[in-house]
Design an enzyme around this catalytic site. Structure first.
Site, mmCIF file in Angstrom:
data_model
loop_
_atom_site.group_PDB
_atom_site.id
_atom_site.type_symbol
_atom_site.label_atom_id
_atom_site.label_comp_id
_atom_site.label_asym_id
_atom_site.label_seq_id
_atom_site.Cartn_x
_atom_site.Cartn_y
_atom_site.Cartn_z
ATOM 1 N N GLU A 29 68.377 -12.330 10.786
ATOM 2 C CA GLU A 29 69.568 -11.452 10.816
ATOM 3 C C GLU A 29 70.893 -12.197 10.673
ATOM 4 O O GLU A 29 71.836 -11.981 11.430
ATOM 5 C CB GLU A 29 69.549 -10.642 12.122
ATOM 6 C CG GLU A 29 68.273 -9.854 12.302
ATOM 7 C CD GLU A 29 68.181 -9.148 13.648
ATOM 8 O OE1 GLU A 29 69.183 -9.115 14.384
ATOM 9 O OE2 GLU A 29 67.107 -8.626 13.973
ATOM 10 N N GLU A 46 58.438 -5.834 11.203
ATOM 11 C CA GLU A 46 58.718 -5.185 12.488
ATOM 12 C C GLU A 46 58.701 -3.649 12.356
ATOM 13 O O GLU A 46 59.570 -2.955 12.826
ATOM 14 C CB GLU A 46 60.078 -5.655 13.035
ATOM 15 C CG GLU A 46 60.197 -7.163 13.123
ATOM 16 C CD GLU A 46 61.525 -7.624 13.702
ATOM 17 O OE1 GLU A 46 62.245 -6.812 14.302
ATOM 18 O OE2 GLU A 46 61.840 -8.824 13.571
HETATM 19 O O1 G3I Z 1 62.531 -11.125 30.479
HETATM 20 C C1 G3I Z 1 63.738 -10.577 31.050
HETATM 21 C C2 G3I Z 1 63.488 -10.194 32.500
HETATM 22 O O2 G3I Z 1 63.225 -11.374 33.246
HETATM 23 C C3 G3I Z 1 64.734 -9.468 33.048
HETATM 24 O O3 G3I Z 1 64.461 -9.033 34.357
HETATM 25 C C4 G3I Z 1 65.025 -8.268 32.148
HETATM 26 C C5 G3I Z 1 66.233 -7.486 32.607
HETATM 27 O O4 G3I Z 1 67.386 -8.243 32.334
HETATM 28 O O5 G3I Z 1 65.281 -8.723 30.794
HETATM 29 C C6 G3I Z 1 64.123 -9.329 30.246
HETATM 30 O O6 G3I Z 1 64.423 -9.765 28.951
HETATM 31 C C7 G3I Z 1 64.507 -8.687 27.995
HETATM 32 C C8 G3I Z 1 63.498 -8.985 26.881
HETATM 33 O O7 G3I Z 1 63.611 -8.012 25.839
HETATM 34 C C9 G3I Z 1 62.059 -8.978 27.398
HETATM 35 O O8 G3I Z 1 61.747 -7.711 27.873
HETATM 36 C C10 G3I Z 1 65.921 -8.695 27.419
HETATM 37 O O9 G3I Z 1 66.824 -8.272 28.432
HETATM 38 C C11 G3I Z 1 65.989 -7.710 26.256
HETATM 39 O O10 G3I Z 1 67.247 -7.815 25.606
HETATM 40 C C12 G3I Z 1 64.906 -8.069 25.236
HETATM 41 O O11 G3I Z 1 64.963 -7.100 24.195
HETATM 42 C C13 G3I Z 1 64.281 -7.536 22.997
HETATM 43 C C14 G3I Z 1 65.308 -7.579 21.864
HETATM 44 O O12 G3I Z 1 64.645 -7.959 20.649
HETATM 45 C C15 G3I Z 1 66.384 -8.578 22.169
HETATM 46 O O13 G3I Z 1 67.421 -8.393 21.272
HETATM 47 C C16 G3I Z 1 63.186 -6.526 22.645
HETATM 48 O O14 G3I Z 1 62.170 -6.555 23.631
HETATM 49 C C17 G3I Z 1 62.591 -6.855 21.285
HETATM 50 O O15 G3I Z 1 61.690 -5.819 20.871
HETATM 51 C C18 G3I Z 1 63.687 -6.968 20.236
HETATM 52 O O16 G3I Z 1 63.102 -7.364 19.038
HETATM 53 C C19 G3I Z 1 64.023 -7.603 17.969
HETATM 54 C C20 G3I Z 1 63.458 -8.714 17.113
HETATM 55 O O17 G3I Z 1 63.242 -9.849 17.913
HETATM 56 C C21 G3I Z 1 64.364 -8.991 15.947
HETATM 57 N N1 G3I Z 1 64.572 -7.775 15.148
HETATM 58 C C22 G3I Z 1 65.110 -6.656 15.937
HETATM 59 C C23 G3I Z 1 64.175 -6.339 17.086
HETATM 60 C C24 G3I Z 1 64.676 -5.144 17.870
HETATM 61 O O18 G3I Z 1 65.912 -5.441 18.472
#
Ligand code: G3I
Length: 365
Positions: free
Chosen positions: A161, A268
């Site tokens: 991205e 994805e």
């Molecule tokens: O692991 C921490 C946990 O310890 C904490 O308690 C919790 C609350 O703060 O957060 C957890 O981390 C989260 C992580 O997912 C794991 O669940 C992050 O906050 C959260 O931002 C993260 O979101 C991920 C996102 O990327 C980040 O931008 C999504 O699961 C994931 O599906 C998403 O995937 C992305 C691809 O990597 C790139 N393309 C877009 C796609 C969708 O955004």
């Protein structure tokens, strides 16, 4: 419609019943997406370590898919939380699951503006690092991570991205870009190729079917190609909806990127039942988030269309990966609208095949 009750009893799903339309009644209970598409391309899914520990989810993964992508475990923040400390447990558990079960693994991702660790862009005094320091950190990270999984991970989303959401701009004004200019992209691919010359190296992005984004991604990839940067392929993230892309937009994007000699993967895939929105917002009063028959019908048609196109382009498409396993747990729940449920995948909240599944597997194979 007469339904034949198809009893699919797998090791972990013993006694689970799957009712399938008559058209699928000839298929063996254990046949999954990977089997239908065995003459086309691998079918993958993004997973978390937790999903692999749940018997119902892991059984579905093994029945339906032959490739997995760590949803978060290999991103810079989760895997390299401190400059001199890596956290391998989650990523290792995913790779070990794949090794045990003969699954391919797509590494995701080596360089992104999101989920970066706090230490990455800063000096000890809290000020932004200079270009030389940041590139050395990027090189150390990529070399360490890619080397660890050499021979176990066949493909990497190297840069994710990097193109701006604003159609009047080119590269996203991330800290990577502010500190290094375009060089962070070139160097990321060079570092990854040096670490594992056999790995297939991807540039990965979303909305790549929208002409204005497609053409800017193309411009970047052509520039890299012309400069001899080791980019092998492009990942179309395919965070789509029942409203986009059109068949024409999808075909045009595939053909445009293929014209560069790049391989293409859908990396994805999910099919939101709401129009694309980038920014978070509150739920509107009375906003409905049930999966209505109308939404189901639209999703069936859109999934059928995109997979019909994927099969037509099997010479350049080398993989299709779904982002998350089922509607039970999708990143699109509560995003970008907190409190709103989404239904973007082929399996419902009970991990059962939705009607859209049968549109994907009932084709001219
Ligand atoms: O692991 C921490 C946990 O310890 C904490 O308690 C919790 C609350 O703060 O957060 C957890 O981390 C989260 C992580 O997912 C794991 O669940 C992050 O906050 C959260 O931002 C993260 O979101 C991920 C996102 O990327 C980040 O931008 C999504 O699961 C994931 O599906 C998403 O995937 C992305 C691809 O990597 C790139 N393309 C877009 C796609 C969708 O955004």
């Amino acid at each position: 419609m007469n339904f034949k009750l198809l009893i699919a009893c797998c090791g972990f799903l013993c006694g689970a019943c799957v009712v399938a339309p008559a058209t699928a009644q000839t298929d063996s209970p254990g046949k999954g997406l990977k089997d239908y598409y065995k003459n086309y391309f691998p079918i993958g899914v993004a997973v978390s370590p937790g999903s692999l520990k749940r018997p119902d989810a892991s059984a579905l993964i093994l029945r339906e898919f032959n490739s997995i992508t760590p949803e978060n475990a290999m991103k810079m923040g989760p895997i390299h939380p401190k400059e001199n400390e890596y956290y391998w447990k989650d990523a290792d558990s995913i790779v070990a699951f794949a090794q045990r079960n003969g699954l391919k693994v797509r590494g995701h991702n080596l360089c992104w503006h999101e989920q970066t660790p706090d230490w990455l862009f800063k000096n000890a005094d809290g000020k932004l690092v200079d270009k030389e320091t940041l590139l050395k950190r990027l090189k150390d990270h990529i070399t360490t991570v890619v080397n660890r999984y050499k021979g176990k991970i066949y493909a990497w989303d190297v840069v994710n991205e990097a193109i701006d959401d604003d159609s009047t701009k080119f590269l996203r004004n991330s800290l990577w870009y502010q500190i290094c200019g375009e060089d962070f992209i070139i160097k990321a691919f060079e570092y990854a190729h040096a670490a594992d010359p056999k790995a297939v190296l991807f540039y990965n992005d979303y909305n790549t079917e929208r002409p204005e984004k497609r053409d800017r991604v193309y411009r970047l990839l052509k520039k890299l190609n012309d400069a001899g940067v080791p980019v092998d392929a492009v990942g179309l993230q395919a965070h789509w909806s029942i409203y986009e892309p059109t068949q024409g937009e999808l075909k045009a994007a595939i053909e445009k990127f293929a014209s560069l000699g790049l391989k293409i993967q859908v990396t994805e895939l999910d099919m939101s039942v709401y129009p694309w929105e980038k920014n978070m917002r509150t739920k509107k009063p009375g906003e409905n988030d049930t999966y209505t028959p109308e939404l189901q019908a639209k999703q069936m048609a859109q999934y059928k269309m995109v997979f019909d196109v994927f099969r037509q382009y099997k010479k350049v498409i080398t993989g299709v990966t779904f982002w998350n396993i089922s509607d039970r747990e999708t990143w699109l729940d509560d995003y970008p609208v907190p409190g709103r449920k989404n239904y973007p995948l082929l399996f419902d909240t009970n991990l059962q095949r939705k009607k859209a599944y049968w549109e994907v597997v009932r084709g001219d194979f």
